[in-house]
Enzyme design. Structure first.
Site, PDB file in Angstrom:
ATOM      1  N   HIS A   1      17.634  17.553  45.057  1.00 52.19           N
ATOM      2  CA  HIS A   1      19.252  17.528  45.084  1.00 52.19           C
ATOM      3  C   HIS A   1      19.524  17.475  46.650  1.00 52.19           C
ATOM      4  O   HIS A   1      20.737  17.204  47.086  1.00 52.19           O
ATOM      5  CB  HIS A   1      19.647  18.840  44.688  1.00 52.19           C
ATOM      6  CG  HIS A   1      20.993  19.015  44.003  1.00 52.19           C
ATOM      7  ND1 HIS A   1      21.339  18.387  42.643  1.00 52.19           N
ATOM      8  CD2 HIS A   1      22.126  19.230  44.370  1.00 52.19           C
ATOM      9  CE1 HIS A   1      22.367  18.362  42.460  1.00 52.19           C
ATOM     10  NE2 HIS A   1      23.105  19.028  43.512  1.00 52.19           N
TER      11      HIS A   1
ATOM     12  N   ARG B   1      20.296  13.936  46.935  1.00 49.45           N
ATOM     13  CA  ARG B   1      21.763  13.845  46.581  1.00 49.45           C
ATOM     14  C   ARG B   1      22.625  14.138  47.777  1.00 49.45           C
ATOM     15  O   ARG B   1      23.782  13.174  47.983  1.00 49.45           O
ATOM     16  CB  ARG B   1      21.985  14.518  45.184  1.00 49.45           C
ATOM     17  CG  ARG B   1      23.267  14.450  44.694  1.00 49.45           C
ATOM     18  CD  ARG B   1      23.319  15.021  43.407  1.00 49.45           C
ATOM     19  NE  ARG B   1      24.411  15.485  42.847  1.00 49.45           N
ATOM     20  CZ  ARG B   1      25.442  14.550  42.255  1.00 49.45           C
ATOM     21  NH1 ARG B   1      25.133  13.361  41.977  1.00 49.45           N
ATOM     22  NH2 ARG B   1      26.562  14.986  41.683  1.00 49.45           N
TER      23      ARG B   1
ATOM     24  N   HIS C   1      31.664  14.239  40.747  1.00 49.39           N
ATOM     25  CA  HIS C   1      32.287  15.553  41.108  1.00 49.39           C
ATOM     26  C   HIS C   1      33.578  15.619  40.538  1.00 49.39           C
ATOM     27  O   HIS C   1      34.561  14.712  40.522  1.00 49.39           O
ATOM     28  CB  HIS C   1      32.526  15.574  42.639  1.00 49.39           C
ATOM     29  CG  HIS C   1      30.853  16.050  43.190  1.00 49.39           C
ATOM     30  ND1 HIS C   1      30.550  16.030  44.435  1.00 49.39           N
ATOM     31  CD2 HIS C   1      29.790  16.831  42.745  1.00 49.39           C
ATOM     32  CE1 HIS C   1      29.655  16.355  44.851  1.00 49.39           C
ATOM     33  NE2 HIS C   1      28.846  16.613  43.746  1.00 49.39           N
TER      34      HIS C   1
ATOM     35  N   LYS D   1      27.309  15.816  34.218  1.00 48.74           N
ATOM     36  CA  LYS D   1      27.583  17.307  33.943  1.00 48.74           C
ATOM     37  C   LYS D   1      28.856  17.130  33.432  1.00 48.74           C
ATOM     38  O   LYS D   1      29.844  16.312  33.615  1.00 48.74           O
ATOM     39  CB  LYS D   1      27.536  18.041  35.286  1.00 48.74           C
ATOM     40  CG  LYS D   1      26.312  18.540  36.096  1.00 48.74           C
ATOM     41  CD  LYS D   1      26.500  19.269  37.191  1.00 48.74           C
ATOM     42  CE  LYS D   1      26.775  20.647  36.809  1.00 48.74           C
ATOM     43  NZ  LYS D   1      26.546  21.493  38.015  1.00 48.74           N
TER      44      LYS D   1
ATOM     45  N   ARG E   1      21.378  12.925  40.103  1.00 49.05           N
ATOM     46  CA  ARG E   1      20.543  14.064  39.897  1.00 49.05           C
ATOM     47  C   ARG E   1      19.272  13.872  39.336  1.00 49.05           C
ATOM     48  O   ARG E   1      18.984  12.532  38.655  1.00 49.05           O
ATOM     49  CB  ARG E   1      21.250  15.177  38.975  1.00 49.05           C
ATOM     50  CG  ARG E   1      22.663  15.459  39.441  1.00 49.05           C
ATOM     51  CD  ARG E   1      23.467  16.292  38.269  1.00 49.05           C
ATOM     52  NE  ARG E   1      24.934  16.594  38.613  1.00 49.05           N
ATOM     53  CZ  ARG E   1      25.844  15.658  38.420  1.00 49.05           C
ATOM     54  NH1 ARG E   1      25.811  14.892  37.958  1.00 49.05           N
ATOM     55  NH2 ARG E   1      27.191  16.238  39.019  1.00 49.05           N
TER      56      ARG E   1
END
Length: 307
Positions: free
Chosen positions: A251, A254, A277, A181, A154
């Protein structure tokens, strides 16, 4: 207990915002909530409001929809305001029934699947070749593009990359203990060409520690320590236009990394780990793929059942 009827810039608003931000661990979520709440405060103060109520928050949602923001962008802003209501009630600044009403404000439904943009290998190579490698800024920008395309980071992760992250594991270079995240920690393998791009930049400017990427001033020299993620966004735009890829966002690089990995034979689970993820479904959306019921992968399992 009184309704919270204060203007956005008061001490109470900002104390409550601080409590909301302290309730989440992810730096990315903190940043998004911070921006969303600041937007809400500014909107709230533009004209007289009846107070911090469900009706007011619904009006805020309508204002966000009028800006034609995506469902995800709107819903994360609504979530932040819901949390604000909870903190206001817990601190005696909002009646519990009002807070309860605000927490029931629904987000907006996602209309279909937002596919985003993906670069082909040829397009990615063109983009990577666009920065002028004879300049300090060009070397830095090429290295940033290489990290985005090669490691799927990111933009905030790229901006925060340090020399301490770049280490060897199992005989290869990796980005180690990267916090993403929701505070998830991952290790990202680094392609050789990405490491070459980073080395080209760092050796040219004599960097050996601290942040990998630094601001570059008008005289083409380093002009500071840290690099903001906003710079990562801004530097991409002219290169994308020059490469005939106008409208590409960080993004999208990515997403492109994920799809190029898959096209090169990468396993879905390994791509999920690379991107950090939480669910494989998110990775599948990045790949832009849907389940193929005609050419199902389990058709290749050559077992037989006696009849």
């Amino acid at each position: 207990m009184n309704d919270l009827i204060v203007v956005p810039q008061t001490t109470q608003w900002h104390k409550l915002k601080a409590l909301v931000l302290d309730s989440v661990s992810s730096p990315i979520t903190k940043r998004v909530y911070n921006l969303g709440l600041d937007e809400f405060f500014a909107w709230f103060g533009q004209e007289p409001r009846p107070g911090f109520t469900k009706a007011t928050v619904c009006a805020w949602r309508v204002a966000l929809e009028a800006r034609e923001l995506g469902a995800v962008s709107i819903n994360v802003r609504i979530t932040a305001v819901r949390k604000l209501a909870v903190e206001a009630a817990d601190n005696g600044l909002l009646a519990p029934e009002l807070a309860s009403g605000i927490t029931r404000v629904k987000g907006v439904a996602s209309k279909g699947i937002r596919l985003g943009n993906w670069l082909s290998v040829k397009q990615a190579q063109t983009l990577l070749n666009t920065p002028d490698a004879s300049t300090t800024k060009g070397l830095r920008d090429r290295a940033i593009l290489a990290v985005l395309l090669g490691c799927g980071l990111r933009r905030s992760e790229s901006a925060a990359l340090t020399f301490g992250h770049v280490q060897q594991r199992d005989g290869r270079w990796c980005i180690v203990d990267l916090v993403g995240k929701q505070g998830r920690v991952r290790t990202v393998p680094m392609p050789t060409w990405t490491k070459v791009a980073i080395d080209g930049w760092t050796s040219a400017v004599g960097l050996t520690g601290g942040p990998v990427f630094r601001p570059v001033g008008r005289r083409d020299t380093i002009s500071g320590e840290g690099l903001s993620e906003k710079v990562v966004w801004q530097l991409l735009r002219p290169y994308a236009q020059a490469a005939g890829l106008a409208g590409i966002a960080p993004h999208d690089l990515r997403r492109s990394c994920a799809k190029m990995c898959r096209a090169a034979g990468g396993e879905l689970e390994q791509i999920q780990l690379l991107l950090g993820h939480a669910s494989v479904q998110t990775t599948e959306r990045y790949l832009g793929t849907k389940q193929d019921l005609v050419h199902a992968p389990n058709d290749g399992i050559k077992l037989r059942v006696a009849v």
